[in-house]
Design an enzyme around this catalytic site. Structure first.
Site, short mmCIF file in Angstrom:
data_model
loop_
_atom_site.label_atom_id
_atom_site.label_comp_id
_atom_site.label_asym_id
_atom_site.label_seq_id
_atom_site.Cartn_x
_atom_site.Cartn_y
_atom_site.Cartn_z
N THR A 183 0.85 -1.19 0.00
CA THR A 183 0.00 0.00 0.00
C THR A 183 0.88 1.23 0.00
OG1 THR A 183 -1.79 -1.03 1.21
CG2 THR A 183 -1.55 1.35 1.49
N ARG A 211 -15.02 -5.82 2.65
CA ARG A 211 -14.05 -5.37 3.65
C ARG A 211 -13.40 -4.03 3.24
NH1 ARG A 211 -8.33 -4.08 3.95
NH2 ARG A 211 -7.64 -4.53 6.06
N VAL A 212 -13.29 -3.14 4.20
CA VAL A 212 -12.60 -1.86 3.99
C VAL A 212 -11.52 -1.76 5.05
CG1 VAL A 212 -12.85 0.66 4.12
CG2 VAL A 212 -14.59 -0.71 2.95
N GLY A 213 -10.34 -1.31 4.65
CA GLY A 213 -9.23 -1.21 5.61
C GLY A 213 -9.04 0.18 6.16
N THR A 234 0.80 1.78 6.55
CA THR A 234 0.64 0.58 5.74
C THR A 234 0.68 -0.61 6.70
OG1 THR A 234 1.51 -0.73 3.89
CG2 THR A 234 3.12 0.43 5.23
N GLY A 237 -4.71 -3.36 8.11
CA GLY A 237 -5.61 -2.24 8.37
C GLY A 237 -6.38 -2.37 9.67
C1 SD4 Z 1 -5.30 -2.43 4.33
N1 SD4 Z 1 -3.42 -1.13 5.06
O1 SD4 Z 1 -6.23 -2.39 3.52
C2 SD4 Z 1 -3.96 -1.82 3.93
C3 SD4 Z 1 -3.10 -2.93 3.44
C4 SD4 Z 1 -1.68 -2.59 3.21
O2 SD4 Z 1 0.20 -2.93 1.99
O3 SD4 Z 1 -1.08 -1.72 3.82
N2 SD4 Z 1 -1.06 -3.24 2.31
O4 SD4 Z 1 -5.39 -2.98 5.41
#
Ligand code: SD4
Length: 300
Positions: A183, A211-213, A234, A237
Site C-alpha cells: 500500500t 471489507r474496507v481497511g 501501511t 488495516g
Molecule cells: C489495508 N493497510 O487495507 C492496507 C493494506 C496494506 O500494503 O497496507 N497493504 O489494510
C-alpha cells in the site's frame, strides 16, 4: 531546489514483536525545514517519489505531488496491493480504497471502488467537487464516470492466476511483508510549507467481500494537520483502525513528540494487540518543521 530532501523510507527496522521493545531501531529521521520540499512514502517506490518530486519542482503543490506520486503505483500492474494488478478479494473482485488530505484540513476518500485504478485522484475529486468526505462502491464508481475517469478491468492475468491458486485451499492467512503489503502512503511538504498526504490500496488479498481497511479512513490510514504534521500507514488495516493510528501520531506530535517518537508510540500500542507476531503495521510521519519519522512492528 536541491534533491537532498528527496528521501525514501527504506529498510524498516527491528520490530517490537520480533525483538522486544528495547531492540527498537530508529529508521529514517531527517530534518528538512519549512520552505524546503520533502516527499516520503511507505515501501520502496522510487518512481512514485520521483513523480511527486518532479511535480513540486514544476511548481505543483504538495497535494498535486502526492496524487501524481501514488498514481504511478496505481498504474503499475506488477504492484499487487495498489491499483491495477492489486490482489482481489475472495470472490475475485479487485476493490480499491484511497484517501487524500490537504494543508487546509480538507479530506476526501473512496472505498470499495471497482474498475477505476486512480482512486487517489478520485478521492481528491470527492474532496474538491462534492459536499462529502467519503463515497463508497457503486456511488463512487458513478462519480468516477461522471468525472471522466477511465473504466478498466483491474484483475490482471497474474492476479487471477494467484487467486485461483488461493481458491484451491482458501486459507486466509495474511503473510507479513508479502502479498498484503505495498500500500502506498505518501506525505509531501511543498516550498510554501504546505503538507498533504495520499494513501492508496487494494487492501488485503483475499479479504471478505465488502471489507474496507484503514487506508481510506481519515485518521487511521492518513491524517494531515498543517499546524502540526502528517502521518500515513501501511500494514494490517484492522490493527491500524483500532488505534486510530495516523490521527494519534499527529496528536502526539502536537504534544511535543518527535515524528519518530510518535510513530514508535503508536506501534507500541499496536504491539499489545493479539497475534502481534503474525502481522505487519507501519507508519511514516513528518512534522511541520520537516522532521520525519518511520517505524514498523516487524522487520522487513
Ligand atoms: C489495508 N493497510 O487495507 C492496507 C493494506 C496494506 O500494503 O497496507 N497493504 O489494510
Amino acid at each position: 531546489m536541491k534533491r537532498r530532501h528527496f528521501i525514501q523510507a527504506l529498510g524498516w527496522g527491528t520490530g517490537v514483536a520480533a525483538g522486544g521493545w528495547k531492540s527498537l531501531q530508529k529508521l529514517t529521521s531527517l530534518k528538512s525545514g519549512v520552505g524546503e520540499p520533502l516527499v516520503i512514502s511507505t515501501w520502496r517506490v522510487p518512481d512514485s517519489n520521483e513523480a511527486a518530486w518532479q511535480t513540486m519542482m514544476n511548481n505543483g503543490s504538495a497535494l498535486d505531488a502526492v496524487v501524481n506520486g501514488v498514481a504511478i503505483d496505481e498504474a503499475d500492474p506488477n504492484g499487487s496491493t495498489v491499483g491495477i494488478g492489486g490482489r482481489p478479494d475472495r470472490e475475485g473482485q479487485v476493490t480499491l480504497d484511497a484517501s487524500v488530505m490537504d494543508h487546509n484540513g480538507n479530506a476526501g476518500s473512496v472505498v470499495y471502488v471497482q474498475g477505476f485504478k486512480h482512486v487517489a485522484a478520485l478521492a481528491r475529486k470527492v474532496m474538491e467537487e462534492t459536499p462529502h468526505v467519503i463515497l463508497a462502491g457503486a456511488g463512487a464508481e458513478q462519480f468516477a464516470s461522471e468525472q471522466g475517469f477511465k473504466e478498466e478491468d483491474l484483475l490482471t492475468e497474474g492476479s487471477e492466476k494467484a487467486w485461483k491458486k488461493w481458491l484451491e485451499e482458501k486459507n486466509y492467512q495474511p503473510v507479513i511483508n508479502i502479498e498484503n503489503h505495498d500500500t502506498i502512503g505518501m506525505l509531501a511538504m511543498d516550498s510554501q510549507g504546505h503538507l498533504s498526504g495520499a494513501c492508496s490500496t487494494s487492501g488485503l488479498a483475499y479479504k471478505m467481500n465488502g471489507r474496507v481497511g484503514d487506508s481510506p479512513i481519515i485518521g487511521a490510514g492518513l491524517f494531515v494537520d498543517n499546524e502540526v504534521g502528517a502521518a500515513t500507514a501501511t500494514g494490517l488495516g484492522e490493527s491500524i483502525l483500532k488505534v486510530a493510528g495516523s490521527a494519534i501520531i499527529v496528536e502526539l506530535m502536537r504534544h511535543g513528540y518527535t515524528p519518530q517518537e510518535a510513530c514508535e508510540e503508536v506501534i507500541k500500542r499496536i504491539s499489545r494487540q493479539k497475534n502481534n507476531k503474525n502481522f505487519q503495521a507501519c507508519f511514516i510521519a513528518v512534522n511541520n518543521e520537516g522532521e520525519t519519522g518511520a517505524f514498523a512492528l516487524q522487520p522487513g
